[in-house]
Design a protein around this motif. Structure first.
Motif, PDB file in Angstrom:
ATOM      1  N   UNK A 212      49.201 -24.102  15.419  1.00 57.28           N
ATOM      2  CA  UNK A 212      47.858 -23.630  15.088  1.00 57.28           C
ATOM      3  C   UNK A 212      47.903 -22.207  14.540  1.00 57.28           C
ATOM      4  N   UNK A 213      48.767 -21.363  15.144  1.00 62.97           N
ATOM      5  CA  UNK A 213      48.786 -19.946  14.771  1.00 62.97           C
ATOM      6  C   UNK A 213      49.403 -19.711  13.393  1.00 62.97           C
ATOM      7  N   UNK A 214      50.299 -20.598  12.949  1.00 66.55           N
ATOM      8  CA  UNK A 214      50.972 -20.376  11.672  1.00 66.55           C
ATOM      9  C   UNK A 214      49.968 -20.279  10.519  1.00 66.55           C
ATOM     10  N   UNK A 215      49.066 -21.256  10.343  1.00 66.45           N
ATOM     11  CA  UNK A 215      48.070 -21.096   9.259  1.00 66.45           C
ATOM     12  C   UNK A 215      47.099 -19.951   9.506  1.00 66.45           C
ATOM     13  N   UNK A 216      46.842 -19.619  10.773  1.00 66.71           N
ATOM     14  CA  UNK A 216      45.956 -18.485  11.055  1.00 66.71           C
ATOM     15  C   UNK A 216      46.614 -17.173  10.654  1.00 66.71           C
ATOM     16  N   UNK A 217      47.935 -17.057  10.877  1.00 67.64           N
ATOM     17  CA  UNK A 217      48.634 -15.849  10.438  1.00 67.64           C
ATOM     18  C   UNK A 217      48.610 -15.721   8.920  1.00 67.64           C
ATOM     19  N   UNK A 218      48.794 -16.848   8.227  1.00 67.68           N
ATOM     20  CA  UNK A 218      48.698 -16.817   6.765  1.00 67.68           C
ATOM     21  C   UNK A 218      47.310 -16.365   6.325  1.00 67.68           C
ATOM     22  N   UNK A 219      46.305 -16.849   7.028  1.00 63.88           N
ATOM     23  CA  UNK A 219      44.935 -16.461   6.683  1.00 63.88           C
ATOM     24  C   UNK A 219      44.707 -14.975   6.961  1.00 63.88           C
ATOM     25  N   UNK A 220      45.302 -14.454   8.038  1.00 66.46           N
ATOM     26  CA  UNK A 220      45.175 -13.030   8.353  1.00 66.46           C
ATOM     27  C   UNK A 220      45.782 -12.169   7.257  1.00 66.46           C
ATOM     28  N   UNK A 221      46.984 -12.546   6.804  1.00 69.31           N
ATOM     29  CA  UNK A 221      47.634 -11.804   5.723  1.00 69.31           C
ATOM     30  C   UNK A 221      46.792 -11.867   4.450  1.00 69.31           C
ATOM     31  N   UNK A 222      46.236 -13.034   4.170  1.00 70.68           N
ATOM     32  CA  UNK A 222      45.410 -13.190   2.966  1.00 70.68           C
ATOM     33  C   UNK A 222      44.142 -12.349   3.059  1.00 70.68           C
ATOM     34  N   UNK A 249      36.457 -22.337   3.539  1.00 66.00           N
ATOM     35  CA  UNK A 249      35.391 -21.348   3.665  1.00 66.00           C
ATOM     36  C   UNK A 249      35.872 -19.971   3.206  1.00 66.00           C
ATOM     37  N   UNK A 250      37.137 -19.629   3.504  1.00 63.75           N
ATOM     38  CA  UNK A 250      37.694 -18.355   3.060  1.00 63.75           C
ATOM     39  C   UNK A 250      37.752 -18.294   1.533  1.00 63.75           C
ATOM     40  N   UNK A 251      38.155 -19.381   0.902  1.00 65.94           N
ATOM     41  CA  UNK A 251      38.208 -19.417  -0.565  1.00 65.94           C
ATOM     42  C   UNK A 251      36.817 -19.235  -1.164  1.00 65.94           C
ATOM     43  N   UNK A 252      35.825 -19.908  -0.563  1.00 64.52           N
ATOM     44  CA  UNK A 252      34.452 -19.761  -1.074  1.00 64.52           C
ATOM     45  C   UNK A 252      33.953 -18.329  -0.884  1.00 64.52           C
ATOM     46  N   UNK A 253      34.255 -17.718   0.244  1.00 61.27           N
ATOM     47  CA  UNK A 253      33.849 -16.335   0.479  1.00 61.27           C
ATOM     48  C   UNK A 253      34.512 -15.407  -0.537  1.00 61.27           C
TER      49      UNK A 253
END
Length: 467
Positions: A212-222, A249-253
């Motif tokens: 779960x944390x792996x994609x969240x870390x990628x999102x944090x860096x992005x 949702x991040x892409x839309x934001x």
């Protein structure tokens, strides 16, 4: 201070899983404990009754001189048999004391004592320590197998049992059993089982948390890169719907933010561009004014408006230009900036230090620092530039010994077109966009500009996050 397990998703998974395991196992043990103890007691009682019934049948068929050997051979670590001439059921507590004497010696000592004729043996080696007597009254059997002419009792909180039965020769067979039931809740086997289960669940929890944390870390860096103004191409991962929807949702934001910034920049550029035409018209019409003093005032006002317009267009142009982010030597970048200003005759001192690699938009960052240095030169005539690394940030310090800024105006000076002095004389100050542009650039890098007194003068600190 935050607990260690709250700092990571894996730690919280492990703690919650272990807590659920402990609570679940405890409830299960509490529910099954009584049933388990009852089943064990019934099994022991049934075996004890069967053993006693079989022994009474054997004693009816063997000669009297062989009974002693049969009784001793039938005794075990927790069971004793002996004969008595009188009915012992009249005094349960006296029978208990006799049973305690027999249970208090080992079988080998019982053989050596040869006391199986009713006299209680002398306890030479204590092998069993009975608990609270808690002796019940004798009562007939209420369950199978039924033993004729027999009585039954419990003692020591139902940990012990006793049976007396009248034999055919009017002697009485006595049987006593005592074995403490081990605690069933936290036995070594249950602890080992819970430990193995806890380790397995912890490993599973770590794997799930990492997944779960792996994609969240990628999102944090992005998100950090987006905050610095970088263009991010973030594709949804092969993950559960919740994570995938978060990425979408991040892409839309990100798209909405870029549209907002682009629209604002275009509007600002259009306003600045459209002001040029009426300013040119005003300048031409001022030439036809016959009063020299009035003409001079009109042209000064037009020049001021022209300067503001050009500054606005410059600001909009820098916003619209998407400079590529790359890694540079921050020390060399600041050193070259200070050298350029020194070659122009300004008194700028740069304190050299080791190489600092930093990922940024170098031209924009150079412009922000230049604006701060020029602001110090304008009011103090000299500036000192330093750069230092902190655990989680990089600080660029611009210090001067000028008049400084009142502490109540530290925030107002960053407002567009704001100036401390009331005049618009370009010889004593600009149009009031330098600090606004500098802070906008630094904030696009995820940092901040902090002002503080230098005693005397002003200290401007550009704080950039470590990436």
């Amino acid at each position: 201070m935050m607990l260690w397990w709250k700092k990571s998703l894996a730690g919280q998974f492990i703690v919650f899983i272990l807590a659920a395991l402990l609570v679940g196992q405890t409830i299960a043990f509490l529910i099954s404990s009584r049933q388990r103890e009852s089943a064990i007691r019934q099994s022991v009682e049934s075996d004890f009754l069967n053993r006693t019934a079989a022994l009474s049948s054997v004693l009816e068929t063997v000669p009297d001189d062989m009974r002693r050997n049969v009784l001793i051979a039938s005794s075990t670590g927790y069971v004793r048999f002996w004969l008595s001439d009188r009915d012992p059921s009249s005094d349960p507590y006296a029978w208990y004391k006799t049973a305690q004497s027999y249970l208090g010696v080992s079988v080998s000592d019982l053989i050596r004592s040869q006391n199986v004729d009713g006299a209680a043996p002398e306890a030479t080696i204590a092998t069993t320590t009975l608990g609270d007597p808690d002796v019940t009254d004798w009562h007939p059997f209420a369950s199978e197998p039924a033993i004729p002419d027999a009585r039954f009792l419990h003692f020591s909180s139902h940990e012990g049992m006793g049976i007396v039965q009248k034999l055919g020769d009017n002697s009485w067979l006595n049987a006593a059993y005592y074995k403490p039931t081990p605690p069933g809740l936290w036995s070594s086997q249950s602890i080992l089982s819970i430990g193995i289960t806890a380790i397995a669940l912890s490993l599973i929890g770590v794997l799930v948390a990492r997944q779960i944390a792996r994609p969240l870390r990628r999102l944090t860096v992005s998100a950090e890169a987006l905050g610095r103004g970088e263009a991010i191409n973030l594709s949804p991962p092969s993950a559960p719907d919740d994570i995938r929807q978060l990425y979408e949702a991040f892409d839309r934001m990100q798209l909405r933010l870029r549209r907002f910034v682009d629209d604002r920049t275009r509007m600002l550029a259009a306003i600045g561009h459209d002001l040029r035409t009426p300013l040119t018209t005003l300048r031409l019409r001022a030439e036809f004014v016959t009063d020299p003093e009035l003409q001079s005032k009109i042209l000064a006002t037009v020049d001021e408006m022209q300067t503001i317009t050009e500054a606005t267009l410059s600001f909009a142009k820098s916003e619209a230009t998407a400079e590529e982010t790359r890694t540079v030597d921050l020390t060399a970048l600041l050193g070259s900036l200070c050298d350029d200003l020194a070659e122009l005759g300004h008194e700028v001192v740069f304190q050299e230090r080791d190489r600092i690699s930093y990922r940024c938009r170098p031209d924009n960052l150079k412009r922000a620092v230049r604006n701060l240095i020029e602001n110090a030169l304008r009011y103090a005539g000299r500036a000192v530039v330093k750069v230092d690394t902190l655990p989680d940030s990089i600080e660029i310090l611009i210090e001067d010994d000028g008049p400084g800024i009142p502490s109540g105006e530290y925030e107002q000076v960053f407002m567009p077109f704001y100036r401390i002095e009331s005049s618009r004389n370009r010889e004593t100050g600009g149009v009031g966009l330098g600090l606004s542009i500098a802070r906008a650039i630094v904030r696009h890098h995820g940092g901040e500009i902090l002002l503080s007194p230098n005693n005397p003068g002003l200290r401007a600190a550009v704080v950039l996050p470590v990436v």
